[in-house]
Design a protein around this motif. Structure first.
Motif, mmCIF file in Angstrom:
data_model
loop_
_atom_site.group_PDB
_atom_site.id
_atom_site.type_symbol
_atom_site.label_atom_id
_atom_site.label_comp_id
_atom_site.label_asym_id
_atom_site.label_seq_id
_atom_site.Cartn_x
_atom_site.Cartn_y
_atom_site.Cartn_z
ATOM 1 N N ARG B 126 0.849 -1.207 0.000
ATOM 2 C CA ARG B 126 0.000 0.000 0.000
ATOM 3 C C ARG B 126 0.881 1.253 0.000
ATOM 4 N N VAL B 127 1.980 1.207 0.784
ATOM 5 C CA VAL B 127 2.902 2.349 0.789
ATOM 6 C C VAL B 127 3.479 2.551 -0.610
ATOM 7 N N ASP B 129 2.089 1.702 -3.444
ATOM 8 C CA ASP B 129 1.027 2.254 -4.296
ATOM 9 C C ASP B 129 0.916 3.761 -4.104
ATOM 10 N N GLY B 130 0.998 4.167 -2.834
ATOM 11 C CA GLY B 130 0.891 5.599 -2.534
ATOM 12 C C GLY B 130 2.016 6.392 -3.170
ATOM 13 N N ILE B 131 3.258 5.873 -3.062
ATOM 14 C CA ILE B 131 4.392 6.594 -3.659
ATOM 15 C C ILE B 131 4.227 6.649 -5.174
ATOM 16 N N MET B 132 3.750 5.542 -5.752
ATOM 17 C CA MET B 132 3.578 5.530 -7.217
ATOM 18 C C MET B 132 2.515 6.514 -7.685
ATOM 19 N N ALA B 133 1.579 6.843 -6.799
ATOM 20 C CA ALA B 133 0.505 7.749 -7.211
ATOM 21 C C ALA B 133 0.988 9.195 -7.288
ATOM 22 N N ILE B 134 2.102 9.508 -6.615
ATOM 23 C CA ILE B 134 2.587 10.890 -6.643
ATOM 24 C C ILE B 134 3.405 11.081 -7.912
ATOM 25 N N PRO B 135 3.032 12.054 -8.755
ATOM 26 C CA PRO B 135 3.778 12.245 -9.998
ATOM 27 C C PRO B 135 5.280 12.436 -9.715
ATOM 28 N N ALA B 136 6.110 11.626 -10.408
ATOM 29 C CA ALA B 136 7.540 11.566 -10.095
ATOM 30 C C ALA B 136 8.208 12.940 -10.158
ATOM 31 N N LEU B 139 7.210 15.084 -7.156
ATOM 32 C CA LEU B 139 7.855 14.594 -5.934
ATOM 33 C C LEU B 139 9.315 15.058 -5.909
#
Lengths: 313, 296
Positions: B126-127, B129-136, B139
């Protein structure tokens, strides 16, 4: 299926919480003293302390976190350090060009990429297949801003067909609006087209090998109908998912494209905030885009659960 | 050789070891390696390649077009674009290799943990997934703004969004491999867990990881260029490809070569890496290649 949908919707909540937590931790775990960096080289200790207080860094971490989540739930993304305006207000003022560019790009990219991918799969191994594959590798390799400048150089400066930079709202007429969006849309579309065409080709190639396609051809269904009704329709789920996942590429691309073409959207807002070290604005835009990304993908998942009769839970 | 040597010899060699020599004969891999080799040699031998000091200012020779004196022209401060581009290759390649290496190491650790310890799996993924949801890019911009421009910050900022991709990949391999009879057998005869992971699970991740690392390296070079171009990258004094282009922005309409040549270098290098990645994928990771319709 109701249970599946409820589960799928509930499953996005932890992801949103993780997104909010990661963005919260960025500021708190940054090495060194972010307040001093944000204040700039010439800042006095008082200025640094003021920024620290503004960012709420004086409070105990748990209080900071609870306040952060509470504010987010109320739709409060913080206040700009530079202009003292709420970040949501700044976003509201700048969202139109970004939405316009994103919409034209998504529509254009799908309209180009899906037929390209289908034809490439249909004529697997031919020159057109090779051309599409070459385009998709090249599309992933050119920095988006280099492409933007090349297009400006060719179409705006040499040929003088289109305006170099800037944005005109659709309220001032469709033609000036769209002519200023042509080059940014082309620029931003390339990587998105590369992605969608590649997946379309791969999944159509797979469905073209299925028995029902052979049956359709055997009973004399025309190629056009075989491709659209049988092959493409059954290949739709991965294509639609990748359109959703590709929104992430689009968001990163928007920031760059808006800078190149001087469009006053959210990307420019972010880049201007980087130069002014206006962290709350960067944080607000990042959160907004991450939430949008999660919600758009949720929407897409729900949509094809409802639309695709094969997906039943 | 230990006493187990004989029984090891009877086992088929790990897939990656068998396929790697074949990968090196794949035309895409060869083309990619050759181009990448040229860039690498140019970067390492920069002082020998008729370059001048890339930071040397010659205000009287500002914005000169390409000529015999300055092969790729000069920028707005009269610096030699050719020398800057050659020295810039050092930074870009370093960022690319560093990001790929670090992302693969951290991502593999997380992926193995998630794939092997079911209790942690839920939380860890889940963590991720959350990081992947933030546009690179956003970030990275946020991190660089907070920590100040610097090559280490840039590398960390590009590594973090790549970690979830590696972790997911490794996790999926671990989940498949742990069901294999030989892994169950190894556990059954009481092989300690670290040894099971090291001897049986990790070798299966090597082939897909090499492919993934190649793509990460290419993407990292692009991201560095974009971050520097947006003013959230490596300090402007350093001639990275992104910085050269960022400084060429104002004078683009009269001196397009300042952006054009480093842009071509980024594109050619990343293209070479991506072509190499496709070739490696087709030979090392047939399952993925087949899913993308490249083989058979």
């Amino acid at each position: 299926m109701g249970r599946f949908l409820a589960g799928r919707i509930l499953a996005t909540i932890p992801v949103l919480v993780v997104v909010a937590t990661v963005v919260f931790l960025l500021l708190r775990l940054a090495p060194g003293d972010p307040a001093a960096i944000l204040a700039g080289d010439a800042a006095s200790p008082e200025q640094i302390a003021a920024i620290r207080a503004r960012l709420g860094l004086d409070e105990p971490p748990l209080t900071q976190f609870l306040e952060w989540i509470g504010r987010l739930l109320r739709g409060d993304l913080g206040t700009s350090i530079i202009s003292n305006q709420p970040v949501t207000k700044l976003i509201g003022e700048r969202i139109e060009p970004t939405l316009a560019l994103a919409t034209t790009t998504i529509l254009f990219a799908i309209a180009v990429a899906v037929p390209l991918g289908v034809v490439a799969a249909w004529r697997h191994g031919s020159w057109i297949d090779r051309a599409v594959m070459a385009f998709s590798v090249i599309g992933f390799s050119i920095p988006i801003f280099v492409l933007g400048y090349l297009l400006i150089f060719g179409f705006a400066m040499e040929l003088r067909w289109l305006p170099v930079q800037g944005y005109t709202s659709i309220r001032e007429g469709f033609l000036p609006f769209i002519t200023r969006l042509v080059l940014p849309t082309l620029t931003l579309s390339v990587i998105y087209i590369a992605l969608i065409a590649r997946i379309t080709r791969a999944s159509v190639l797979e469905t073209l090998g299925e028995d029902y396609v052979r049956t359709a051809r055997a009973k004399g269904v025309g190629e056009r109908s075989v491709l659209s009704r049988h092959a493409l329709r059954n290949a739709a789920v991965p294509i639609v998912s990748v359109i959703g996942i590709g929104i992430a590429l689009l968001i990163s691309g928007v920031v760059v494209t808006e800078s190149v073409f001087n469009l006053p959207g959210l990307g420019r807002l972010t880049v201007d905030a980087v130069l002014a070290r206006d962290y709350p604005v960067i944080q607000g835009v990042t959160l907004l885009f991450a939430f949008l990304y999660v919600l758009i993908n949720l929407g897409i998942d729900v949509a094809y659960t409802l639309l695709d009769p094969r997906i039943r839970y | 050789m230990s006493a187990t040597g004989a029984s090891d010899a009877a086992l088929p060699p790990p897939p990656a070891r068998r396929r790697l020599p074949r990968a090196l004969t794949n035309p895409s891999v060869i083309v990619g390696l050759v181009v990448l080799g040229i860039v690498l040699v140019a970067a390492l031998a920069a002082p020998l390649l008729w370059t001048v000091d890339p930071t040397f200012l010659r205000p009287r020779f500002r914005l000169r077009p390409p000529s015999d004196v300055a092969w790729l022209g000069t920028d707005q401060f009269g610096r030699d674009v050719y020398s800057r581009v050659i020295y810039g290759a050092q930074i870009s390649l370093f960022v690319g290799f560093a990001v790929a290496t670090i992302a693969v190491i951290i991502g593999t650790l997380i992926g193995v943990v998630a794939g092997y310890f079911r209790m942690l799996d839920m939380i860890v993924m889940r963590v991720m997934d959350g990081i992947m949801a933030i546009p690179a890019i956003l970030l990275a911009i946020a991190m660089v703004t907070l920590s100040g421009a610097g090559i280490v910050t840039v590398i960390v900022a590009i590594v973090i969004p790549e970690i979830p991709r590696v972790a997911r990949l490794v996790r999926s391999v671990v989940l498949t491999v742990r069901e294999e009879p030989y892994v169950e057998a190894a556990i059954g005869v009481g092989t300690p867990l670290p040894k099971v992971l090291w001897r049986h699970v990790l070798p299966n991740t090597i082939a897909p990881l090499i492919v993934q690392a190649t793509y990460i390296c290419g993407a990292a070079i692009l991201t560095e260029a974009i971050l520097s171009f947006l003013g959230a990258g490596i300090p402007t004094e350093t001639p990275s490809w992104g910085n050269i282009m960022a400084e060429g922005r104002q004078s683009f309409q009269i001196a397009p070569w300042v952006i054009l040549f480093p842009g071509l270098c980024v594109a050619a290098t990343v293209l070479a890496i991506n072509i190499m990645g496709d070739g490696l994928r087709d030979t090392l990771d047939p399952r993925l290649a087949r899913r993308l319709g490249n083989v058979g």
